[in-house]
Design a protein around this motif. Structure first.
Motif, short mmCIF file in Angstrom:
data_model
loop_
_atom_site.label_atom_id
_atom_site.label_comp_id
_atom_site.label_asym_id
_atom_site.label_seq_id
_atom_site.Cartn_x
_atom_site.Cartn_y
_atom_site.Cartn_z
N ASP A 277 68.82 22.49 48.03
CA ASP A 277 67.44 20.73 48.30
C ASP A 277 68.02 19.59 48.54
N ALA A 278 68.91 18.64 48.09
CA ALA A 278 69.83 17.15 48.77
C ALA A 278 69.91 17.48 50.07
N TYR A 279 70.62 18.67 50.49
CA TYR A 279 70.75 19.11 51.70
C TYR A 279 69.35 19.22 53.21
N THR A 280 68.88 19.96 53.22
CA THR A 280 67.39 19.39 53.53
C THR A 280 66.89 18.40 53.78
N TYR A 281 66.35 17.67 51.94
CA TYR A 281 65.98 16.29 52.07
C TYR A 281 66.91 15.28 53.21
N ILE A 282 68.09 15.73 53.34
CA ILE A 282 69.12 14.75 53.91
C ILE A 282 68.45 15.26 56.05
N LEU A 283 68.91 16.23 55.76
CA LEU A 283 68.18 16.41 57.12
C LEU A 283 66.69 16.09 57.85
N LYS A 284 65.92 16.31 56.81
CA LYS A 284 64.70 16.42 57.86
C LYS A 284 65.07 14.46 57.53
N SER A 285 65.43 13.82 55.90
CA SER A 285 64.94 12.43 56.30
C SER A 285 65.72 11.62 56.99
N CYS A 286 67.33 11.60 57.71
CA CYS A 286 67.66 10.56 57.67
C CYS A 286 68.40 11.63 59.46
N SER A 287 68.74 10.22 59.93
CA SER A 287 68.41 10.73 61.37
C SER A 287 69.78 10.12 62.22
N ASN A 288 71.30 9.49 61.25
CA ASN A 288 72.54 9.34 61.86
C ASN A 288 73.42 10.66 62.06
N PRO A 289 72.91 10.92 63.54
CA PRO A 289 74.25 12.47 63.74
C PRO A 289 75.61 12.66 63.60
N ALA A 290 75.90 11.14 63.00
CA ALA A 290 77.28 11.94 62.21
C ALA A 290 77.28 12.67 60.92
N GLU A 291 76.49 11.35 60.68
CA GLU A 291 76.07 11.49 59.08
C GLU A 291 75.21 12.77 58.55
N ARG A 292 74.69 13.24 59.79
CA ARG A 292 74.19 14.49 59.79
C ARG A 292 74.88 15.51 59.76
N LEU A 293 75.66 15.35 61.11
CA LEU A 293 77.10 16.41 61.28
C LEU A 293 77.91 16.53 60.10
N ALA A 294 78.06 15.79 59.79
CA ALA A 294 78.86 15.27 57.99
C ALA A 294 78.58 16.84 56.98
N THR A 295 77.23 16.34 56.85
CA THR A 295 76.11 16.92 55.89
C THR A 295 76.54 18.49 56.41
N VAL A 296 76.06 18.96 57.33
CA VAL A 296 76.51 20.67 57.97
C VAL A 296 77.84 20.80 57.57
N GLU A 297 78.57 20.55 57.83
CA GLU A 297 79.76 20.55 57.44
C GLU A 297 79.72 20.48 56.36
N LYS A 298 79.97 19.80 55.06
CA LYS A 298 79.77 20.00 53.92
C LYS A 298 79.54 20.81 53.45
#
Length: 784
Positions: A277-298
């Motif tokens: 759910d926490a990762y889902t929140y980031i991908l739904k709410s945050c827009s920084n491309p690098a941070e989104r990419l890092a989120t999926v990697e983590k």
């Protein structure tokens, strides 16, 4: 006109706030951070605010214009800033207090009351401007920190929905409180303990002074952030979750690292759904491309395959038409295939398999081929697995590649190559040695027995003895029985039982071997020991009809670490190209190789054969089995053994046991006459033989191999063959002479003299010549 715009802006902001507050319960329930018995914090409420958001009704405020003014003011080249907007300047509150730059943490937002319906635009326009501490805003502006300036504007808008940011934060003069300025500087430097002390010291010196609430709020949040990071680094994941629950203002897109740490804490405390759910929140709410990419990697390192597919579904298209996670999709495919290697029930999407196959072809990495090999092997796709393991070994030979290839070869019933592949890596790990020993057990269980070289037999026996591996020791016993090596077989079965006293198959092999050696006492001892545990041992029937060469292994086999060896349940059919004589006893240090053909003849107790009917060449396969048997004996009488071999082979297809027995015996004799003693041993296993015939064949084969070993200069090996033959039949004079010459070549002169003297006493000229040879070597000066 401006007043109308301001009113409309306020209405929009209030409506947005109401929607966010109504969603608070959903967020709280989704992330599970609320504590029972008290109001739960509004986790991630700040994530709904974007740094670039500004009140829609404030047409006078332009964030880019403010940033340009700050840049102009803080630029090294002196230039005057643009004059601030007069109306915006008049809207500023009372003189502010000095501020310090914001760290990554934000103070806990003030939750406004939930309103059932939004106020009318006229009421919003009439509402007075709230008293807001804009000291931090001005501090960031004075430092030229555009990013933090925008973040502070968003923070104040979330806390005070009716607040309108100034058009120029620099238009208001700074406060002259030097002590407070120093406190802000301590906060900016992250020296929170010193800041706490400075506040306490000033309050002690000036009882009427109170620190700004904004400073204390920021300090609380910064300390909470430090505690959370420290707990995360120390893997105190429960503390991470508790700290995040108490400080929800940390859980925003501007605090992406905190969100990552909280997600990891959820997963490590066995709440994987909360982490997802926490990762889902980031991908739904945050827009920084690098941070989104890092989120999926983590997330891919912590979440399983299926939850990751749900996260990847939130992927956004890139500006060029591609997908935003394409850059890491190769690594994701590797990660998912590795998970599939560990879980044979996990079905990976064909797209990932195809991607990895393409990578293995283009990049040529051994690791990619290994992933594919293990994935296919776990799903019993042995042919595909073998292909990829061979590709991996071609790129880089390793223990993992060799182990995988070995398992694939065992599954394909090619244990000889499997043993050879794994031998060099057998000591790499416990799994490696288990795989190697499994290959040896399968190799020794082949029917007909494999044609193994001396060094292969030696290294297998060495490892089996060193590891006390019962399955292969047991297979050595059956292997020796297939070659009529009863004494050797008995020793291997005894060895297996010494390592595992409850190994019933080894006990069964030992009891039938002792029965065939006429060791009635040994048979009775075993039957008493296994009474009530094995009916086939205690109720052992007459084994005289059991052909010593015919492997009759038990139906129950000990479990191997990886795969069971194949075990026949009836006398093997079909011919083998070659067979080896196993003479390795448990604990010995030599394994002998099969020798050349023997010149010893075997007496064949049969009636006279007529040469009529076999002088012409015909295909024996077209004859009836009984006619083929007669033709085989006829061909032996006219000394055409190679044709006789084919005739006896055709006779082996008879349904009659007697015909098959005679055919197997005749084919063994034909091979011996043709000089193929190893093939003769194999032929003898094709049908049960009585003890007399089995002994005759064994004696002939051992004598032949002894002669071959002597001719090759392997004198110790020759003695081993002679000893084995002597167990079955009294040694002939010519073989005694051969033994004497072995001792002579080994410089065992005393033994050589004793043997030659005994043989010479019978009148053997060869023995007398041997005595002379001994004297020539030991006393050269006394001989003429």
């Amino acid at each position: 006109m401006k007043s109308s715009l301001v009113a409309v802006s306020a209405a929009v902001v209030v409506a947005t706030l109401i929607t966010g507050l109504k969603d608070r319960a959903a967020l709280q329930e989704k992330f599970g951070l609320g504590a029972a018995g008290k109001p739960a914090p509004e986790l991630m409420m700040m994530g709904r605010i974007r740094p670039t958001d500004a009140p829609a009704g404030n047409s006078e405020f332009n964030a880019q214009l403010v940033a340009d003014k700050i840049e102009a003011i803080t630029s090294p080249s002196p230039s005057a800033p643009d004059p601030p907007d007069k109306d915006a300047a008049e809207a500023q509150p009372a003189p502010p207090q000095p501020a310090a730059p914001q760290t990554a943490a934000q103070p806990t937002p003030v939750t406004p009351p939930i309103v059932s319906e939004p106020p009318a635009p006229q009421q919003a326009a009439a509402a007075p401007q709230p008293a807001v501490d804009e000291s931090a805003l001005r501090y960031f502006a004075s430092r030229g920190d555009k990013v933090r300036l925008q973040a502070e504007i968003s923070r104040l808008q979330a806390l005070y929905p009716n607040w309108v940011p100034p058009a120029d934060p620099l238009a208001v003069p700074q406060n002259g409180d030097k002590q407070l300025e120093a406190m802000w500087q301590l906060y900016s430097d992250g020296r929170y303990a010193e800041l706490r002390k400075a506040v306490a010291d000033r309050q002690a010196a000036d009882a009427g002074w109170q620190p700004p609430a904004d400073l204390l709020d920021r300090l609380d949040v910064a300390e909470a952030r430090a505690r959370l990071i420290n707990a995360s680094d120390l893997k105190q994941y429960a503390t991470v979750v508790d700290t995040a629950a108490a400080t929800p203002s940390l859980l925003t897109c501007s605090e992406i690292d905190i969100l990552w740490r909280v997600a990891e804490a959820f997963i490590q405390t066995e709440r994987a759904q909360r982490g997802q759910d926490a990762y889902t929140y980031i991908l739904k709410s945050c827009s920084n491309p690098a941070e989104r990419l890092a989120t999926v990697e983590k997330a891919s390192t912590l979440l399983a395959y299926q939850p990751m597919q749900a996260l990847l579904a939130l992927e956004r298209p890139a500006a060029d038409g591609s997908k935003e996670f394409d850059g890491i999709r190769d690594n994701l495919a590797r990660r998912f295939m590795a998970e599939g290697d560990d879980d044979p029930n996990l079905a990976i999407a064909p797209d990932y398999i195809a991607r990895l196959e393409k990578l293995a072809g283009t990049e040529g990495l051994a690791s990619d081929a290994l992933l594919l090999g293990w994935y296919q092997l776990r799903r019993n796709n042995d042919a595909d697995a073998e292909k990829w393991f061979r590709a991996a070994r071609a790129k880089q030979d390793s223990a993992a590649a060799s182990q995988g290839l070995t398992l694939a070869l065992i599954a394909r019933k090619a244990p000889e190559e499997a043993e050879d592949v794994m031998f060099g890596w057998r000591a790499d790990s416990d799994d490696a040695i288990s795989t190697y020993l499994a290959a040896t057990a399968n190799l020794m269980a082949l029917q007909p027995p494999a044609d193994l070289a001396e060094d292969v037999l030696h290294r297998i026996a060495t490892e089996v003895i060193a590891r006390k591996y019962v399955p292969t020791a047991q297979q050595f016993g059956w292997y020796a029985r297939s070659l009529n090596q009863f004494q050797t077989a008995a020793r291997w079965f005894e060895t297996a039982l010494a390592w595992k006293p409850d190994d019933e198959p080894s006990a069964y092999g030992l009891v039938i071997t002792r029965e065939q050696l006429s060791d009635r006492k040994g048979v009775l001892d075993l039957q008493r020991a296994w009474a009530g545990r094995s009916s086939r041992i205690t109720n052992l029937e007459d084994t005289s009809s059991l052909m010593p060469n015919a492997v009759t292994p038990p139906p129950e086999k000990g479990r191997l670490a990886t795969q069971q060896p194949a075990q026949p349940t009836q006398p093997p059919q079909g011919a083998a190209e070659a067979e080896r004589q196993i003479t390795l006893q448990p604990g010995s240090e030599a394994v002998v190789r099969a020798a050349r053909p023997s010149v010893e003849t075997v007496t064949v107790p049969r009636g006279p054969r007529q040469t009529r009917g076999c002088s012409t060449t015909i295909d024996a396969g077209q004859l009836k089995p009984a006619d083929a048997l007669s033709r085989g004996w006829c061909l032996m009488d006219i000394n055409r053994p190679m044709e006789a071999i084919s005739a006896f082979e055709a006779a082996l297809q008879s349904p009659s046991r007697k015909v098959r027995e005679d055919a197997a015996y005749g084919q063994s004799l034909a091979y011996l006459r043709a000089g193929l003693s190893t093939n003769a041993a194999v032929a003898a296993t094709k049908a049960p033989q009585n003890r007399q015939r089995a002994a005759e064949l064994q004696v002939a084969i051992l004598a032949d191999r002894a002669l071959s070993a002597f001719d090759a200069g392997r004198y110790r090996e020759t003695l081993i063959y002679l000893d084995q033959r002597a167990q079955l039949q009294q040694e002939r004079i010519d073989l005694m002479v051969l033994r004497g010459y072995c001792y002579l070549n080994l410089k065992m002169y005393g033994d050589a003299t004793r043997i030659f003297e005994a043989a010479a006493a019978t009148g053997s000229r060869d023995a007398a010549r041997g005595l002379a040879d001994v004297r020539n070597v030991t006393h050269p000066d006394t001989n003429n």
